[in-house]
Design an enzyme around this catalytic site. Structure first.
Site, PDB file in Angstrom:
ATOM      1  N   LYS A  49       0.852  -1.152   0.144  1.00 21.78           N
ATOM      2  CA  LYS A  49      -0.106  -0.037  -0.012  1.00 21.78           C
ATOM      3  C   LYS A  49       0.999   1.294   0.046  1.00 21.78           C
ATOM      4  O   LYS A  49       1.930   1.085   0.123  1.00 21.78           O
ATOM      5  CB  LYS A  49      -0.874  -0.026   1.244  1.00 21.78           C
ATOM      6  CG  LYS A  49      -0.055  -0.074   2.553  1.00 21.78           C
ATOM      7  CD  LYS A  49      -1.116  -0.654   3.783  1.00 21.78           C
ATOM      8  CE  LYS A  49      -0.299  -0.599   4.911  1.00 21.78           C
ATOM      9  NZ  LYS A  49      -1.050  -0.956   6.190  1.00 21.78           N
ATOM     10  N   ARG A 152      -9.963  -0.347  15.129  1.00 20.91           N
ATOM     11  CA  ARG A 152      -9.864   0.475  13.908  1.00 20.91           C
ATOM     12  C   ARG A 152     -10.621  -0.064  13.030  1.00 20.91           C
ATOM     13  O   ARG A 152     -11.761   0.702  12.731  1.00 20.91           O
ATOM     14  CB  ARG A 152      -8.480   0.280  13.467  1.00 20.91           C
ATOM     15  CG  ARG A 152      -7.874   1.059  12.447  1.00 20.91           C
ATOM     16  CD  ARG A 152      -6.426   1.127  12.285  1.00 20.91           C
ATOM     17  NE  ARG A 152      -6.041  -0.059  11.426  1.00 20.91           N
ATOM     18  CZ  ARG A 152      -4.803  -0.171  10.917  1.00 20.91           C
ATOM     19  NH1 ARG A 152      -3.963   0.882  10.950  1.00 20.91           N
ATOM     20  NH2 ARG A 152      -4.516  -1.339  10.177  1.00 20.91           N
ATOM     21  N   TYR A 272      17.734  29.094   8.852  1.00 19.64           N
ATOM     22  CA  TYR A 272      16.571  30.009   9.433  1.00 19.64           C
ATOM     23  C   TYR A 272      16.431  30.218  10.946  1.00 19.64           C
ATOM     24  O   TYR A 272      16.867  29.022  11.460  1.00 19.64           O
ATOM     25  CB  TYR A 272      15.288  29.100   8.892  1.00 19.64           C
ATOM     26  CG  TYR A 272      14.616  29.629   7.546  1.00 19.64           C
ATOM     27  CD1 TYR A 272      14.584  30.886   7.017  1.00 19.64           C
ATOM     28  CD2 TYR A 272      14.569  28.383   6.642  1.00 19.64           C
ATOM     29  CE1 TYR A 272      14.210  30.837   5.699  1.00 19.64           C
ATOM     30  CE2 TYR A 272      14.113  28.421   5.412  1.00 19.64           C
ATOM     31  CZ  TYR A 272      14.015  29.833   4.965  1.00 19.64           C
ATOM     32  OH  TYR A 272      13.370  29.931   3.660  1.00 19.64           O
ATOM     33  N   MET A 330      12.750  23.775   3.182  1.00 16.07           N
ATOM     34  CA  MET A 330      11.925  23.056   2.196  1.00 16.07           C
ATOM     35  C   MET A 330      12.951  22.262   1.222  1.00 16.07           C
ATOM     36  O   MET A 330      12.578  21.178   0.756  1.00 16.07           O
ATOM     37  CB  MET A 330      11.211  24.052   1.546  1.00 16.07           C
ATOM     38  CG  MET A 330       9.952  23.510   0.543  1.00 16.07           C
ATOM     39  SD  MET A 330       9.133  24.714  -0.246  1.00 16.07           S
ATOM     40  CE  MET A 330       8.226  25.315   0.800  1.00 16.07           C
TER      41      MET A 330
HETATM   42  C1  LIG Z   1      -0.252  -1.865   6.776  1.00 14.87           C
HETATM   43  C2  LIG Z   1      -0.743  -3.147   7.209  1.00 14.87           C
HETATM   44  C3  LIG Z   1       0.167  -4.303   7.251  1.00 14.87           C
HETATM   45  C4  LIG Z   1       1.392  -4.191   7.338  1.00 14.87           C
HETATM   46  O1  LIG Z   1       1.979  -3.629   8.461  1.00 14.87           O
HETATM   47  P1  LIG Z   1       3.846  -3.701   8.700  1.00 14.87           P
HETATM   48  O2  LIG Z   1       3.810  -3.073  10.125  1.00 14.87           O
HETATM   49  O3  LIG Z   1       4.294  -2.692   7.839  1.00 14.87           O
HETATM   50  O4  LIG Z   1       4.165  -4.973   8.575  1.00 14.87           O
HETATM   51  C5  LIG Z   1      -0.466  -5.477   7.608  1.00 14.87           C
HETATM   52  N1  LIG Z   1      -1.927  -5.617   7.748  1.00 14.87           N
HETATM   53  C6  LIG Z   1      -2.649  -4.470   7.427  1.00 14.87           C
HETATM   54  C7  LIG Z   1      -4.154  -4.526   7.881  1.00 14.87           C
HETATM   55  C8  LIG Z   1      -1.935  -3.462   7.440  1.00 14.87           C
HETATM   56  O5  LIG Z   1      -2.993  -2.208   7.352  1.00 14.87           O
END
Ligand SMILES: *Cc1c(COP(=O)(O)O)cnc(C)c1O
Length: 387
Positions: A49, A152, A272, A330
């Protein structure tokens, strides 16, 4: 990914001093194999992702596929569609792609057309999927995510009868059940509780595969691997709990080039806000990398009051570790190169900001964050270069 307009410009202008992240695909594959070896007969997937944790989902997924990975996790349907296309372009057609972030009914046709497996995490998701597949006159596998303590995304026990009814009614083929560990990288006992609860849910779907572990979960022992793991950060070389220590190779190396070098007298200041007051005559290298590239301002040099009590970040140049000086701006960051032989640092010399010599987790610590945020925050100007 570089935005198209930037890519066009860059081709014409041919600059070599822009920031760059090199992606060591052999190290990526080695990390996947390390994780895979932890899981006996279970399969090892990959979380790709957020554009493969900022490194390019198409590139990292192709490499992982070639290492043997067949299960890929993205957050959004659009990411899944793009990944399916990229994998298909390399004839990697048998990959399974799961979409973690729930489902909108309008996305069902795209899921079906590109063989994405939605992870259904609410009754609304289950209903949307049921309605979508019915309209399309199709059946297709889906995954279910259960809530076991993270609060979540996920179905809870009260949803079970409705989910079972959808299954019995033929609109739901449950290929995989999963949950997500909230504390796999900490020793607070939550993982064992979540696992026990997850196994109770999973028992309701005996024909479905099971998936529990993220990166840190892969290191928790055989009881956590189940049929399929979902590591992300560990593949990319980030910290995945104390048990992962020393077992993963760095994958991403962020470098940027010196644009100018100057010597400044003790008593003057740099950057800065005149935040870095120089206590000695100091040679300063100005490097073309800044917070717009994802090199966080919170990683600014020691003495800059952006983070209480943390040392500033360091970089690696000409074989030496050197401190970041003053505030990261930046597009530019200052390095104190006083202790590096003068002839080794000149315009064009590249400095490493994380990679084999500067652990990404150290930079993250300095900035008060985690490697995930550094990787996924890499800006569009940073060239991604696979090797
Ligand atoms: C992002 C995610 C993972 C991977 O998590 P890591 O900590 O990067 O290994 C696995 N399962 C779900 C549901 C996630 O959202």
């Amino acid at each position: 990914m570089t935005s198209p307009r930037l890519a066009e410009t860059s081709e014409v202008v041919a600059q070599t001093r822009m920031p760059r992240v090199e992606i060591d695909l052999d190290a990526l594959k080695a990390n996947w194999r390390t994780l895979d070896a932890l899981n006996g007969r279970g399969r090892t997937g990959a979380a790709v992702k957020a554009d493969g944790y900022g490194l390019g989902a198409a590139r990292v997924s192709a490499a992982l596929y070639d290492a043997g990975c067949r299960d890929f996790f993205v957050a959004w349907v659009e990411e899944g569609v793009a990944l399916r296309r990229a994998l298909a372009a390399g004839d990697r057609n048998d990959a399974r792609i799961y979409v973690l972030q729930g489902l909108e009914i309008g996305a069902v046709p795209a899921c079906l057309a590109t063989r994405l497996v939605p992870v259904l995490s609410s009754l609304a998701d289950v209903a949307a999927w049921g309605e979508g597949v019915e309209r399309a006159g199709r059946r297709a596998p889906a995954a279910l995510q259960f809530e076991t303590g993270m609060n979540r995304l996920g179905l809870d026990a009260a949803a079970l009868p409705i989910v079972k009814a959808a299954e019995a009614g033929g609109t739901l083929d449950v290929a995989l059940v999963m949950t997500h560990l909230a504390s796999a990288d900490e020793e607070n006992g939550q993982s064992a509780e979540q696992r026990a609860l997850f196994l109770r849910f999973a028992a309701e779907f005996p024909q479905a595969e099971r998936s529990l572990a993220n990166s840190a979960g892969c290191f928790l022992g055989p009881g956590y691997g189940c049929d399929l793991t979902r590591p992300g950060i560990a593949l990319y070389g980030g910290w995945a709990g104390a048990l992962s220590h020393g077992r993963l190779r760095p994958v991403a190396t962020l470098t940027a080039a010196v644009l100018q070098v100057r010597t400044v007298k003790a008593g003057e200041a740099a950057g800065y806000g005149a935040a870095a007051e120089l206590s000695r005559d100091t040679r300063i290298a100005t490097v073309g990398l800044g917070y717009a590239d994802g090199y966080l301002r919170a990683a600014s040099g020691a003495g800059v009051p952006l983070r209480e009590g943390r040392p500033g970040a360091t970089a690696f140049i000409a074989g030496q570790h050197v401190p970041v000086l003053g505030r990261v701006s930046m597009d530019l960051t200052l390095l104190d190169v006083t202790d590096v032989p003068a002839d080794l640092v000149e315009p064009g010399t590249r400095a490493e900001f994380f990679g084999p010599n500067v652990p990404i987790d150290d930079v993250a610590d300095a900035a008060g964050t985690i490697a995930y945020e550094l990787l996924t925050g890499l800006g569009p100007r940073v060239r991604r270069v696979g090797r």
